[in-house]
Motif scaffolding. Structure first.
Motif, PDB file in Angstrom:
ATOM      1  N   LYS A  73       0.817  -1.216   0.000  1.00  0.00           N
ATOM      2  CA  LYS A  73       0.000   0.000   0.000  1.00  0.00           C
ATOM      3  C   LYS A  73       0.848   1.262   0.000  1.00  0.00           C
ATOM      4  CE  LYS A  73      -3.657  -2.610   0.583  1.00  0.00           C
ATOM      5  NZ  LYS A  73      -3.642  -4.066   0.462  1.00  0.00           N
ATOM      6  N   GLN A 158      -3.857  -3.659  -6.379  1.00  0.00           N
ATOM      7  CA  GLN A 158      -3.124  -4.362  -5.319  1.00  0.00           C
ATOM      8  C   GLN A 158      -3.288  -5.864  -5.536  1.00  0.00           C
ATOM      9  OE1 GLN A 158      -1.647  -2.254  -3.336  1.00  0.00           O
ATOM     10  NE2 GLN A 158      -2.900  -0.442  -3.129  1.00  0.00           N
TER      11      GLN A 158
ATOM     12  N   GLY B  21      -3.807   8.653  -0.054  1.00  0.00           N
ATOM     13  CA  GLY B  21      -3.859   7.200  -0.248  1.00  0.00           C
ATOM     14  C   GLY B  21      -2.628   6.750  -0.993  1.00  0.00           C
ATOM     15  N   CYS B  22      -2.745   5.637  -1.687  1.00  0.00           N
ATOM     16  CA  CYS B  22      -1.550   5.094  -2.311  1.00  0.00           C
ATOM     17  C   CYS B  22      -1.505   5.403  -3.801  1.00  0.00           C
ATOM     18  CB  CYS B  22      -1.461   3.616  -2.087  1.00  0.00           C
ATOM     19  SG  CYS B  22      -2.540   2.694  -3.131  1.00  0.00           S
ATOM     20  N   ASN B  23      -2.419   6.178  -4.350  1.00  0.00           N
ATOM     21  CA  ASN B  23      -2.399   6.480  -5.778  1.00  0.00           C
ATOM     22  C   ASN B  23      -3.165   5.455  -6.589  1.00  0.00           C
ATOM     23  OD1 ASN B  23      -1.643   8.423  -7.474  1.00  0.00           O
ATOM     24  ND2 ASN B  23       0.522   8.006  -7.454  1.00  0.00           N
ATOM     25  N   GLY B  24      -3.418   4.288  -6.025  1.00  0.00           N
ATOM     26  CA  GLY B  24      -4.104   3.253  -6.784  1.00  0.00           C
ATOM     27  C   GLY B  24      -5.501   3.688  -7.168  1.00  0.00           C
ATOM     28  N   CYS B  25      -6.246   4.187  -6.173  1.00  0.00           N
ATOM     29  CA  CYS B  25      -7.616   4.616  -6.436  1.00  0.00           C
ATOM     30  C   CYS B  25      -7.655   5.767  -7.424  1.00  0.00           C
ATOM     31  CB  CYS B  25      -8.281   5.045  -5.150  1.00  0.00           C
ATOM     32  SG  CYS B  25      -8.709   3.677  -4.107  1.00  0.00           S
ATOM     33  N   GLY B  88     -12.863   4.133  -2.218  1.00  0.00           N
ATOM     34  CA  GLY B  88     -11.764   3.310  -1.736  1.00  0.00           C
ATOM     35  C   GLY B  88     -11.840   3.051  -0.240  1.00  0.00           C
ATOM     36  N   ALA B  89     -11.247   1.957   0.172  1.00  0.00           N
ATOM     37  CA  ALA B  89     -11.277   1.571   1.579  1.00  0.00           C
ATOM     38  C   ALA B  89     -10.681   2.663   2.460  1.00  0.00           C
ATOM     39  CB  ALA B  89     -10.516   0.267   1.759  1.00  0.00           C
ATOM     40  N   CYS B  90      -9.659   3.357   1.959  1.00  0.00           N
ATOM     41  CA  CYS B  90      -9.022   4.403   2.752  1.00  0.00           C
ATOM     42  C   CYS B  90      -9.992   5.509   3.088  1.00  0.00           C
ATOM     43  CB  CYS B  90      -7.865   5.017   1.966  1.00  0.00           C
ATOM     44  SG  CYS B  90      -6.477   3.972   1.857  1.00  0.00           S
ATOM     45  N   TYR B  97      -3.942   2.034   6.786  1.00  0.00           N
ATOM     46  CA  TYR B  97      -3.097   2.977   7.523  1.00  0.00           C
ATOM     47  C   TYR B  97      -3.658   3.244   8.914  1.00  0.00           C
ATOM     48  CZ  TYR B  97      -1.973   3.676   2.690  1.00  0.00           C
ATOM     49  OH  TYR B  97      -1.666   3.477   1.397  1.00  0.00           O
ATOM     50  N   GLY B 125     -13.698  -0.850  -2.073  1.00  0.00           N
ATOM     51  CA  GLY B 125     -12.666  -1.507  -2.875  1.00  0.00           C
ATOM     52  C   GLY B 125     -11.292  -0.973  -2.574  1.00  0.00           C
ATOM     53  N   CYS B 126     -10.314  -1.821  -2.718  1.00  0.00           N
ATOM     54  CA  CYS B 126      -8.923  -1.395  -2.554  1.00  0.00           C
ATOM     55  C   CYS B 126      -8.133  -2.124  -3.619  1.00  0.00           C
ATOM     56  CB  CYS B 126      -8.399  -1.741  -1.174  1.00  0.00           C
ATOM     57  SG  CYS B 126      -6.659  -1.385  -0.975  1.00  0.00           S
ATOM     58  N   ALA B 127      -7.936  -1.541  -4.773  1.00  0.00           N
ATOM     59  CA  ALA B 127      -8.415  -0.241  -5.220  1.00  0.00           C
ATOM     60  C   ALA B 127      -9.822  -0.367  -5.795  1.00  0.00           C
ATOM     61  CB  ALA B 127      -7.479   0.261  -6.315  1.00  0.00           C
TER      62      ALA B 127
END
Ligand code: SF4
Lengths: 377, 148
Positions: A73, A158, B21-25, B88-90, B97, B125-127
């Motif tokens: 992550k 992911q 977040g991590c940029n994925g979303c 997103g889950a975040c 985190y 979702g993640c992502a």
């Protein structure tokens, strides 16, 4: 920053242009300060730290499997390579030999991720150039890679493929999946070749990017640039050659001269066929056997370090294991070492080129935002 | 359908805010709106980076300490009627985190998003998957269209 690039005119007023942390032109939160005289950038400063989540702090004291999932992550672009490297740290420390098939699957995932990262870079670069048609074409090609990644990993971003001792059972490659990968590779190779033709024969695009924001070889080495950005300046350096899991594969390391926007964009275009080549070899010679080795035992270790070549440069992970827990974790991501190059590339150029100069170094500020210490050179 | 909501439905502008977040979303959302495969533009949903032009705010990430104030400012800058999608889950619950250590509170993470600004639609979702982003945008539309 550079002594030669001091301002000449006495009565020109230096203006400061600040962008960010949240700004329409920047997708990721970071802060750029450009010091401008007569529309020429005299100095640039990039500050990160806005999305600091303290991943290393969160990792402290977690069970090692959990910590490995967390490293994924760190970055949503190169998520696979983070978990791969983090797992490799534990494997080095516990002296685990992973099955050959697992190593091949990891390489396939790593190269697929490189494809998606490079295609994303090309799309983003073209969009910053203002050429949306090219960007759309690339997004269209990239969708194939994303579908392959979803097929193997079960998710588009992911994947969680690597675990200590091999890869997850759900990522086993059966006949159908191998067939799909083969078809995908043919499609990507054809489409990217088509795109490359159009791209280099477009005089408008070429004149816009040739000679813009160059980074000389010497400066690149001084600023400790890594990855394709370094190779675009003419330095022949690729950690994949030193990684054990890449030993069975035959591929070329591509270098270009100049380090300008053109060299950087072409670098990615030329690296895509190499990745395709590696994936083709891997699925052709995919060895049989198990994909996970579960016979290892946990023990305490000293500090273990591991480097891999991520899509955007050199990635470093290190931690030590104590009572099954992760202690003293350090992560250094490629963009961290490329920030210096981003600042350097803007200086001395027109302000409209500044965004291009930053984007050409393939920035990913999300993964850069961790506990960092900057040492002045 | 009144003229107002008819014309509003022709041009829905989405603004994406990234809060750590991590940029994925983010890439998935940009991808789902811009890319030729999912192409939300065919449903008249456009991406914008200007809060004063936006109708829908898509928030990703767990809202780090530094991003709390800018997020509020951006929310206030968007004209009424507006809708907020947490993606997103975040954004929904702080993601890994905030939660990986169980109950120990985190000083870095101020999220989830609905603690800071009101949220109308939630995309898990993640992502997040692009299909889900589209259905999230559709779920937020009635609020925009039915407003006076
Ligand atoms: S929900 Fe997952 S993919 Fe999205 S920003 Fe958070 S960690 Fe990244």
């Amino acid at each position: 920053m550079d002594g030669k690039k001091k301002s000449s005119g006495q009565n020109v007023i230096e203006t400061e242009i600040t962008m960010g942390p949240v700004h329409p032109a920047a997708l990721e939160p970071y802060r750029v300060r450009l010091f401008v005289e007569d529309e020429i950038v005299k100095d640039a400063e990039i500050t990160v730290g806005v999305n600091h989540r303290g991943i290393e702090r969160i990792m402290e004291g977690l069970p090692v499997e959990k910590a490995n999932s967390l490293t994924e992550k760190i970055c949503g672009i190169c998520s696979n390579v983070h978990i791969w490297n983090s797992v490799m740290v534990a494997e080095k420390g516990l002296e685990i030999e992973i099955p050959e098939r697992a190593s091949y699957i990891r390489v396939i995932m790593g190269e697929l991720e490189r494809l998606h990262s490079h295609l994303l870079y090309l799309a983003h670069g073209n969009e910053v150039l203002g050429h949306e048609t090219f960007a759309m074409r690339i997004f269209y090609i990239r969708e194939t890679v994303m579908e392959l990644l979803r097929m193997i990993g079960g998710n588009r971003v992911q994947y969680g493929v690597s675990i200590i001792g091999g890869v997850r059972p759900r990522c086993e490659l059966d006949e159908m999946r191998i067939q799909k990968i083969k078809e995908g590779m043919d499609f990507i190779e054809e489409k990217v070749a088509e795109f490359a033709d159009r791209f280099v024969s477009d005089p408008m695009v070429m004149s816009r990017i040739t000679g813009v924001c160059p980074i000389p070889k010497k400066e690149a080495l001084r600023l400790a640039v890594s990855g394709p950005t370094l190779r675009a300046t003419g330095v022949d350096m690729d950690l994949r050659r030193d990684m054990e899991c890449y030993d069975p594969f035959d591929f070329d390391v591509i270098t270009l001269e100049g380090g300008d926007v053109k060299a950087n964009l072409l670098m990615r275009v030329l690296e895509i066929p190499e990745s395709v080549k590696i994936i083709r070899q891997a699925i052709k010679n995919l060895p049989g056997g198990p994909i996970t080795d579960r016979t290892w035992e946990m023990q305490d270790t000293g500090v273990i370090k591991s480097y891999v070549e991520a899509a955007r440069g050199r990635l470093y992970h290190s931690y030590r294991l104590e009572d099954d827990r992760v202690r003293g974790s350090i992560v250094r991501t490629p963009s961290m070492s490329n920030i210096g190059a981003m600042q350097y590339a803007c200086i001395g150029h027109h302000i409209t080129d500044a965004q291009l100069g930053i984007v050409q170094c393939d920035p990913c500020f999300t993964c850069t935002d961790r506990a960092i210490q900057i040492i002045k050179l | 359908m009144s003229l107002k909501s008819y014309s509003r439905a022709r041009a829905v502008h989405v603004m994406l805010v990234y809060t750590g977040g991590c940029n994925g979303c983010d890439i998935e959302i940009v991808n789902s709106i811009l890319s030729p495969k999912y192409d939300a533009e065919q449903y008249k949903i456009f991406l914008t980076w200007n809060p004063r032009e936006a109708d829908v705010l898509v928030v990703t990430g767990p809202v780090t300490k530094f991003n709390e104030e800018p997020l509020k400012k951006i929310y206030n800058a968007i004209p009424e009627p507006k809708a907020v999608i947490a993606a997103g889950a975040c954004a929904l619950m702080g993601g890994v985190y905030k939660n990986i250590h169980g109950d120990i509170p985190s000083e870095e993470i101020m999220g989830p998003v609905d603690k800071i600004i009101p949220v109308d639609a939630r995309v898990p979702g993640c992502a997040v998957r692009p299909e889900d982003v589209l259905s999230g945008a559709v779920a937020a539309l009635p609020k925009l269209l039915e407003a006076k």
